[in-house]
Design an enzyme around this catalytic site. Structure first.
Site, PDB file in Angstrom:
ATOM      1  N   GLU A 380       0.832  -1.195   0.000  1.00  6.92           N
ATOM      2  CA  GLU A 380       0.000   0.000   0.000  1.00  6.92           C
ATOM      3  C   GLU A 380       0.868   1.247   0.000  1.00  6.92           C
ATOM      4  O   GLU A 380       1.989   1.242   0.502  1.00  6.92           O
ATOM      5  CB  GLU A 380      -0.945   0.019   1.202  1.00  6.92           C
ATOM      6  CG  GLU A 380      -2.365  -0.417   0.859  1.00  6.92           C
ATOM      7  CD  GLU A 380      -3.043   0.467  -0.169  1.00  6.92           C
ATOM      8  OE1 GLU A 380      -2.535   1.552  -0.512  1.00  6.92           O
ATOM      9  OE2 GLU A 380      -4.119   0.069  -0.629  1.00  6.92           O
ATOM     10  N   THR A 381       0.310   2.310  -0.533  1.00  2.00           N
ATOM     11  CA  THR A 381       1.028   3.552  -0.777  1.00  2.00           C
ATOM     12  C   THR A 381      -0.016   4.646  -0.906  1.00  2.00           C
ATOM     13  O   THR A 381      -1.185   4.355  -1.118  1.00  2.00           O
ATOM     14  CB  THR A 381       1.829   3.425  -2.092  1.00  2.00           C
ATOM     15  OG1 THR A 381       2.805   2.397  -1.932  1.00  2.00           O
ATOM     16  CG2 THR A 381       2.521   4.703  -2.479  1.00  2.00           C
ATOM     17  N   THR A 382       0.415   5.918  -0.801  1.00  3.47           N
ATOM     18  CA  THR A 382      -0.496   6.996  -1.158  1.00  3.47           C
ATOM     19  C   THR A 382       0.179   7.874  -2.205  1.00  3.47           C
ATOM     20  O   THR A 382       1.396   8.117  -2.140  1.00  3.47           O
ATOM     21  CB  THR A 382      -0.920   7.827   0.060  1.00  3.47           C
ATOM     22  OG1 THR A 382      -2.121   8.536  -0.245  1.00  3.47           O
ATOM     23  CG2 THR A 382       0.157   8.797   0.514  1.00  3.47           C
TER      24      THR A 382
END
Length: 572
Positions: A380-382
């Site tokens: 996950e990442t933004t």
């Protein structure tokens, strides 16, 4: 029908939403993406990110005269609080900035390095020969905070206190959780609830906060105040580093004060390739942006528009190009301070033609071998992007790696520690082998597009190994199929997993192909006939897209946001 902005977004009046949108480029093919939201237009500035309250904070910074970089820092600070399932002060950061004065793209690598005391012989390998992800062996020095201050030193206009104020206020007063983040949070506690410090910070009342519930993080507010008042040295040479080292010693980690004192970001020259007349920019290794460019170079040998998106040939070529690019990714990508990475050769159009010639249109490749050059998922990442009235545009990505990272959380600081070091190889001869003070192979990649030397688009797509695959798919949707900015992100995506990895694992069975619902069954049947193993996957695994487009004729900004996330695009 347009998806409404959540009811807790009070600045809807800032946004000019239009129901139709066209770039004066290609006439869209019949098989366009089915956009679930409209593109957002605005004349002065634009912010796109994965959480509406964070987006609003960025727009307010722009309205007060802040730069696109100022807005990006404010948004990222809020996201570290509001979306800890993806990013935070315990993670790393990469950014690309269109500098309107210099008239070029600048690139910042704010990724951290392995502790000086950690060597391969100290790591108890997993059964597959990799570093244990949810352990102190996977910790690297977090680079996010230093990245903020590097960006601000070069491009900031407003004081850091103003930029961090919204995140501090929300951390103290609380904010309501948005739906997708709440869902991710609930799933994560099953993995991380037993990790030291996790419950104290991220499980109020002994459980994950639910959608619409107010969440507070007063410890993070104190940490952000330290940064606002004392600058980056509060993190790397002050009380934050001291707290991280104390925690590390208590948990059997390897951090020292020297690791933090020596940390620094680097301004790296972006790399690029031309695709269908547009120049696509990425950052060089230790990131994986080169894989997206390699994919595009291979795909340029094929008439994708004539194939059509509802053909087995199209999806087959896309997936096989990915396998070829990822084979090179596994073999060559590493920290250039420790290994010779043949970037120029891997970016060569002639090399891409050689690789494209290896694609068998009737059969899926079961193994993926790297090319020979002269020199030498649950993630996950933004991602967020911003633009201001001066023409500055920012493409910024920030991550803990696996959701909440390693799951180890420092209660007095209010954030957890990333597990990015899990992407090192434990094979001593590999270019990406773990070494003291070395940066690991990195998955997070911001992207940018220019046309005839002028800025056109800041964009990115979250999600581990999905990112280069997603970048290539967005570019193909835009420039082969003439989709608009929102359609290009909403269209059906594939996600191929199981390629050979820079950690040392190898593909021997062709991997797994995941494709979103909507393709004719006959297409899926034909892909299976060619040897692709197709399995369903959760919506979140296809990544999270954000983009800002600058109309070259009018200078107006268009924003698009991911239908699979909570985010929004706002402008003024």
């Amino acid at each position: 029908m347009d998806r409404p902005i959540p009811s807790f977004a009070p600045f809807i009046s800032l946004v000019l939403v239009v129901s139709t949108f066209a770039f004066h480029r290609h006439e869209a093919e019949a098989a366009r993406g089915q956009a679930t939201r409209s593109v957002v237009w605005a004349p002065h500035g634009m912010v796109c990110a994965a959480q509406p309250l964070a987006v609003q904070a960025g727009v307010e910074v722009l309205k007060r005269g802040g730069s696109a970089v100022d807005a990006a820092i404010a948004v990222n600070a809020c996201l570290g609080l509001m979306e800890p399932t993806a990013n935070g002060l315990g993670g790393d950061l990469f950014a690309m900035v269109w500098d309107p004065r210099a008239k070029k793209v600048a690139g910042l690598n704010a990724s951290g390095r392995a502790p000086l005391a950690l060597t391969i012989d100290k790591v108890p390998a997993e059964k597959d020969g990799t570093i244990p992800l949810y352990s102190p062996y996977s910790w690297t020095v977090p680079g996010c905070a230093d990245g903020w201050f590097e960006l601000h030193k070069r491009y900031g206009r407003l004081p850091m206190k103003e930029l961090l104020a919204p995140a501090i206020r929300y951390a103290e007063e609380g904010f309501p959780l948005s739906p997708v983040i709440a869902s991710d949070w609930e799933r994560s506690v099953k993995v991380f609830a037993g990790k030291p410090g996790f419950k104290e910070v991220f499980m109020p009342d002994g459980r994950a906060p639910r959608e619409g519930e107010r969440f507070k993080n007063p410890a993070l507010a104190k940490t952000l105040r330290l940064l606002a008042e004392r600058g980056r040295d509060a993190y790397y040479r002050g009380p934050i580093a001291e707290a991280l080292v104390r925690y590390s010693k208590a948990q059997g980690g390897f951090f020292s004060l020297e690791d933090f004192a020596q940390h620094h970001s680097t301004w790296d020259e972006p790399i690029s390739t031309e695709y269908r007349g547009y120049r696509v920019w990425e950052l060089p290794p230790n990131s994986q942006g080169l894989a997206a460019l390699e994919m595009l170079n291979i795909l340029e040998s094929y008439d994708l528009k004539s194939m059509g998106r509802e053909s087995a040939d199209f999806w087959h070529v896309m997936v096989e190009a990915k396998k070829l690019a990822f084979a090179d990714r596994a073999r060559y990508y590493a920290d250039p301070a420790f290994a010779s990475v043949p970037v120029e050769q891997l970016l060569s159009k002639d090399y891409a033609k050689q690789r494209a010639a290896l694609i068998d249109m009737k059969h899926a490749a079961m193994a993926d071998s790297p090319g020979e050059v002269a020199a030498l998922n649950r993630r996950e990442t933004t991602f967020l992007c911003t633009a201001d009235a001066s023409g500055m545009m920012v493409s910024l990505i920030q991550s803990n790696y696996t959701g909440f990272g390693s799951g180890y959380v420092v209660p007095e600081l209010g954030f957890g520690i990333q597990d990015r070091g899990g992407l090192f190889s434990l094979h001593k001869e590999h270019p990406n082998a773990l070494a003291p003070g070395k940066r690991p192979f990195h998955t997070i990649i911001p992207a940018f597009v220019t046309k005839d030397g002028a800025p056109l688009m800041a964009f990115g797509l979250m999600g581990g190994d999905m990112q280069p695959q997603g970048h290539a798919q967005v570019i193909v949707n835009l420039f082969d199929f003439g989709m608009n900015l929102q359609e290009a992100g909403d269209a059906i995506r594939f996600h191929h997993t199981g390629s050979t990895e820079p950690t040392g694992t190898a593909m021997t069975d062709g991997g797994i192909l995941h494709i979103e619902d909507g393709l004719p069954q006959a297409v899926l049947d034909e892909l299976k006939q060619r040897g692709h193993v197709i399995q369903p996957e959760s919506v979140g695994a296809y990544g999270g897209y954000q983009a800002i487009w600058r109309d070259p004729a009018t200078g107006m900004y268009a924003g698009a946001t991911e239908k699979r996330k909570d985010g929004c695009a706002l402008g003024y």
